[in-house]
Design an enzyme around this catalytic site. Structure first.
Site, PDB file in Angstrom:
ATOM      1  NE  ARG A  91      -2.366  -1.778   3.289  1.00 22.95           N
ATOM      2  CZ  ARG A  91      -2.920  -2.023   4.483  1.00 22.95           C
ATOM      3  NH1 ARG A  91      -4.128  -1.589   4.727  1.00 22.95           N
ATOM      4  NH2 ARG A  91      -2.281  -2.703   5.399  1.00 22.95           N
ATOM      5  CE  LYS A 187     -16.431   7.907   0.719  1.00 26.50           C
ATOM      6  NZ  LYS A 187     -15.126   8.102   1.277  1.00 26.50           N
ATOM      7  CG  ASP A 215     -11.513  -4.236   0.189  1.00 23.22           C
ATOM      8  OD1 ASP A 215     -10.886  -4.111  -0.887  1.00 23.22           O
ATOM      9  OD2 ASP A 215     -11.654  -3.300   0.994  1.00 23.22           O
ATOM     10  N   GLY A 221     -10.857  -2.760   9.535  1.00 23.63           N
ATOM     11  CA  GLY A 221     -12.273  -3.077   9.332  1.00 23.63           C
ATOM     12  C   GLY A 221     -13.107  -1.847   9.007  1.00 23.63           C
ATOM     13  N   GLY A 222     -12.490  -0.663   9.079  1.00 25.48           N
ATOM     14  CA  GLY A 222     -13.228   0.582   8.857  1.00 25.48           C
ATOM     15  C   GLY A 222     -13.951   0.629   7.515  1.00 25.48           C
ATOM     16  CB  THR A 223     -12.856  -0.293   4.079  1.00 24.11           C
ATOM     17  OG1 THR A 223     -11.668   0.475   4.220  1.00 24.11           O
ATOM     18  CG2 THR A 223     -13.387  -0.204   2.665  1.00 24.11           C
TER      19      THR A 223
HETATM   20  C1  R5P Z   1      -7.753  -0.086   0.373  1.00 21.15           C
HETATM   21  O1  R5P Z   1      -7.613   0.469  -0.705  1.00 21.15           O
HETATM   22  C2  R5P Z   1      -7.848  -1.569   0.506  1.00 21.15           C
HETATM   23  O2  R5P Z   1      -8.318  -2.160  -0.660  1.00 21.15           O
HETATM   24  C3  R5P Z   1      -8.734  -1.949   1.667  1.00 21.15           C
HETATM   25  O3  R5P Z   1     -10.044  -1.467   1.426  1.00 21.15           O
HETATM   26  C4  R5P Z   1      -8.207  -1.369   2.948  1.00 21.15           C
HETATM   27  O4  R5P Z   1      -6.849  -1.690   3.110  1.00 21.15           O
HETATM   28  C5  R5P Z   1      -8.990  -1.876   4.129  1.00 21.15           C
HETATM   29  O5  R5P Z   1      -8.477  -1.309   5.292  1.00 21.15           O
HETATM   30  P1  R5P Z   1      -9.367  -1.128   6.571  1.00 21.15           P
HETATM   31  O6  R5P Z   1      -9.904  -2.482   6.941  1.00 21.15           O
HETATM   32  O7  R5P Z   1      -8.402  -0.588   7.601  1.00 21.15           O
HETATM   33  O8  R5P Z   1     -10.445  -0.152   6.271  1.00 21.15           O
END
Ligand code: R5P
Length: 293
Positions: A91, A187, A215, A221-223
């Site tokens: 990332r 969005k 995903d 887990g926020g996303t």
């Molecule tokens: C972001 O672009 C990735 O594809 C995932 O959505 C992200 O890494 C998920 O991270 P988190 O669980 O912290 O929201």
């Protein structure tokens, strides 16, 4: 081909070896009282092709991979394939702010310098990174296997959903296996009021249907929790969640389930209690193609 399961991927390494009917190199791993690691190969690698299976979930796992690769070559291995199901630092692939370390590119260089001849990874966060490798690098997809997993459930007219446009191809790959619809969340910011609204890109009717959110990574887990809360407002029933890499930091699983998810599942790219989908078959299939050559 000999299989070397690294400390981060012991079970997956064993399963891959089983699938290939390949021998495992006995290894010794221990940690000294000061936290430094110790690794010893307890079998011969001379003139053998070896595959080191090691997700790079953290810095220690990354170092272990580099140490194992370099030593495997020094011990006479003909080639070393690094199977890195979860490719850490993927990332951090560009300089977002001036002066930032572009960790992903440095990791690639370190892998090459350690003597690794090929890299096999799964759903790397940014596929474009593979272009920076001078050695062969292959990115496999776990999405068909995730689709197969969800086929076992009797889902109501399911829709596979990516949290954003970047996850669209993944949602599509899962949906194709299931013969399901797919979409992603978009969005929209009102130019006058500045209000942000999130909606389904295709505006498909979700009423009474089961939703599977997919995903590549679930970290905090926020996303996923955000998607679930949007779906709730649309009156959707509790969603199913699937990911390739269950990084799951800071109680993410508990939080996702608490937010109303029906089930959360991941692969064994990282060995967790929700790693119900094995990557061994797709990795073994890829490695088989190297054995023939
Ligand atoms: C972001 O672009 C990735 O594809 C995932 O959505 C992200 O890494 C998920 O991270 P988190 O669980 O912290 O929201």
């Amino acid at each position: 081909m000999l299989i070397i399961p690294g400390p981060a991927s012991v079970e997956l390494g064993k399963e891959i070896a089983k699938g290939l009917e390949a021998r495992i190199v006995p290894m010794e791993f221990k940690t000294f009282p000061d936290g430094e690691g110790y690794i010893r190969f307890k079998g011969s690698l001379r003139n053998k092709h070896v595959a080191i299976v090691q997700s790079t979930v953290n810095d220690k796992n990354m170092l272990q991979l580099l140490f194992m690769a370099r030593t495997a070559k020094e011990l006479g291995a003909k080639t070393a394939t690094a199977v890195v199901p979860y490719f850490g630092y993927a990332r951090q692939d560009i300089m977002f702010k001036p002066g930032e370390v572009v960790s992903a590119k440095i990791v690639i260089k370190l892998m090459e310098e350690s003597g690794i001849d090929r890299v096999v990874t799964v759903d790397i966060h940014n596929g474009k990174l593979l272009k920076h490798f001078k050695i062969r690098a292959v990115n496999l997809s776990a999405m068909p296997a995730i689709g197969e997993y969800f086929l076992k459930f009797r889902l109501m007219h399911p829709i596979v959903l990516g949290p954003d446009e970047g996850a669209l191809e993944k949602a599509k790959a899962v949906a194709e296996v299931m013969g399901a619809d797919y979409d992603y969340l978009i969005k929209h910011r009102d130019r006058t009021t500045g209000e942000v609204k999130t909606r389904l890109h295709k505006r498909i009717d979700v009423e009474g249907r089961d939703i599977i959110i997919v995903d590549d990574i679930i970290s905090s887990g926020g996303t996923v929790i955000n998607v679930i809360s949007i779906l709730k407002k649309m009156g959707v029933r509790p969603a199913y969640v699937g990911c390739t890499h269950p990084v799951l930091v800071h109680g993410a699983l508990k939080k996702i389930l608490g937010s109303g998810a029906k089930l959360v599942v991941g692969t064994n790219s990282i060995e967790t209690k929700i790693s119900k989908i094995s990557l061994a078959p797709i990795i073994a299939k890829e490695l088989k193609t190297y054995i023939k050559k």
